[in-house]
Design an enzyme around this catalytic site. Structure first.
Site, PDB file in Angstrom:
ATOM      1  CG  ASP A  76       0.148   5.398  -1.338  1.00  0.00           C
ATOM      2  OD1 ASP A  76       0.620   4.234  -1.278  1.00  0.00           O
ATOM      3  OD2 ASP A  76      -0.602   5.865  -0.464  1.00  0.00           O
ATOM      4  CG  ASP A  86      -1.168  -4.850   6.397  1.00  0.00           C
ATOM      5  OD1 ASP A  86      -1.469  -6.031   6.156  1.00  0.00           O
ATOM      6  OD2 ASP A  86      -0.914  -4.034   5.509  1.00  0.00           O
ATOM      7  CG  HIS A 135       0.743   1.709   0.938  1.00  0.00           C
ATOM      8  ND1 HIS A 135      -0.400   2.265   0.403  1.00  0.00           N
ATOM      9  CD2 HIS A 135       0.516   0.374   0.947  1.00  0.00           C
ATOM     10  CE1 HIS A 135      -1.259   1.309   0.114  1.00  0.00           C
ATOM     11  NE2 HIS A 135      -0.731   0.151   0.425  1.00  0.00           N
ATOM     12  CD  GLU A 155      -1.519   4.808   3.157  1.00  0.00           C
ATOM     13  OE1 GLU A 155      -0.732   4.805   2.185  1.00  0.00           O
ATOM     14  OE2 GLU A 155      -2.705   4.457   3.064  1.00  0.00           O
TER      15      GLU A 155
HETATM   16  C1  GLP Z   1      -2.813  -3.131   0.680  1.00  0.00           C
HETATM   17  C2  GLP Z   1      -1.894  -3.895   1.633  1.00  0.00           C
HETATM   18  C3  GLP Z   1      -0.467  -3.897   1.136  1.00  0.00           C
HETATM   19  C4  GLP Z   1      -0.429  -4.273  -0.345  1.00  0.00           C
HETATM   20  C5  GLP Z   1      -1.217  -3.279  -1.134  1.00  0.00           C
HETATM   21  C6  GLP Z   1      -1.146  -3.514  -2.645  1.00  0.00           C
HETATM   22  O1  GLP Z   1      -2.798  -1.776   0.883  1.00  0.00           O
HETATM   23  N1  GLP Z   1      -1.913  -3.355   2.949  1.00  0.00           N
HETATM   24  O2  GLP Z   1       0.286  -4.829   1.906  1.00  0.00           O
HETATM   25  O3  GLP Z   1       0.906  -4.294  -0.779  1.00  0.00           O
HETATM   26  O4  GLP Z   1      -2.554  -3.381  -0.698  1.00  0.00           O
HETATM   27  O5  GLP Z   1      -2.074  -4.488  -3.019  1.00  0.00           O
HETATM   28  P1  GLP Z   1      -2.157  -5.138  -4.462  1.00  0.00           P
HETATM   29  O6  GLP Z   1      -1.059  -6.141  -4.514  1.00  0.00           O
HETATM   30  O7  GLP Z   1      -3.514  -5.768  -4.509  1.00  0.00           O
HETATM   31  O8  GLP Z   1      -1.998  -4.055  -5.445  1.00  0.00           O
END
Ligand code: GLP
Length: 260
Positions: free
Chosen positions: A136, A67, A138, A143
């Site tokens: 959440d 992304d 995702h 989302e």
């Molecule tokens: C962002 C990214 C996701 C990732 C999420 C969780 O929203 N787009 O790909 O999984 O963060 O991040 P973290 O691993 O820092 O909790």
């Protein structure tokens, strides 16, 4: 789903790294799906170590990111293109030109999803996709409410995601509102998936993903539909799983667990 409950993020990283190693060693032109966020960082650290200390090469590898924020230039320190470069690819021998990200330029964003899908198709698909998970539920930036068959497109980030990600920016106001993200259908096309999550804050999302109903309310739950997913979690992230005892047993029995 294969659920692996490890003692530490480092142990889980070794497990996921062995999956990446299998793909990198066994294919002529492997394609790695890379994720941002803090969860995969120990995995990248282990891959960098293996490259430095054991000569593991990534010279024949292509990589795709999941992304990208809309509106951050590719060299912005928080653009996911740059984050992946800093956290992983610049430390190994992967060719920069073989690292692909969705085009987050607002002037071109309307067809950027379609163009990115073409890149993925031309590469022959993703061999192993690394994932984190949002609080959440995702994955990438899909989302809650995302179509379970969605392809790469623009999504509006929830307030929860923006505030979770504000720690990487100066303030909440600086977190972009939109992102381009591989869709859930796109992610399901990966031949193998390794999802990493640690800490209590992820426990609810992990329980909903693994044991809840498959539902757009927890986008990660679509992975129940994938034939080859490994969920790498620590005790805290696994703490709300009803069948945690069973999963732990399967980890201890796993014969292929090894350091590489
Ligand atoms: C962002 C990214 C996701 C990732 C999420 C969780 O929203 N787009 O790909 O999984 O963060 O991040 P973290 O691993 O820092 O909790």
């Amino acid at each position: 789903m294969e659920v692996v409950i490890g003692q530490s993020a480092e142990e889980l990283a070794l497990y996921a790294a062995s999956m990446v190693r299998d793909v990198v060693r066994s294919k002529d032109h492997p394609v790695l799906g890379l994720a941002t966020g803090s969860s995969p960082l120990p995995l990248y650290t282990e891959l960098i170590r293996a490259h430095r200390d054991e000569g593991v090469t990534f010279a024949h590898v292509s990589a795709v990111t999941l992304d990208e924020y809309v509106g951050l230039p590719p060299d912005h320190p928080q653009s996911y293109h740059e984050v992946i470069r800093q956290e992983f690819t610049r430390h190994v021998d992967i060719d920069d030109a073989r690292v692909f990200s969705p085009d987050g330029d607002p002037a071109r964003a309307m067809d950027a999803g379609e163009r990115y899908e073409k890149v993925l198709t031309e590469l022959g698909g993703v061999d192993v996709q690394i994932l984190g998970i949002g609080t959440d539920g995702h994955i990438a930036f899909n989302e809650p409410g995302s179509s379970l068959q969605s392809r790469t497109r623009i999504k509006t980030l929830t307030d929860q995601t923006r505030s979770d990600n504000a720690r990487f920016f100066g303030s909440l106001d600086e977190v972009p509102i939109h992102a381009l993200t591989q869709g859930l259908g796109t992610i399901l096309d990966a031949r193998r998936v390794a999802l990493m999550a640690t800490g209590q804050a992820k426990a609810q999302a992990i329980a909903a993903m693994v044991e809840g109903p498959m539902s757009a309310s927890c986008p990660a739950s679509v992975l129940q539909w994938h034939p080859h997913v490994t969920v790498c979690v620590d005790e805290a992230a696994a703490s709300l799983l009803e069948h945690a005892g069973y999963y732990r047993t399967s980890f201890e029995r796993k014969p292929s667990w090894q350091k590489w």
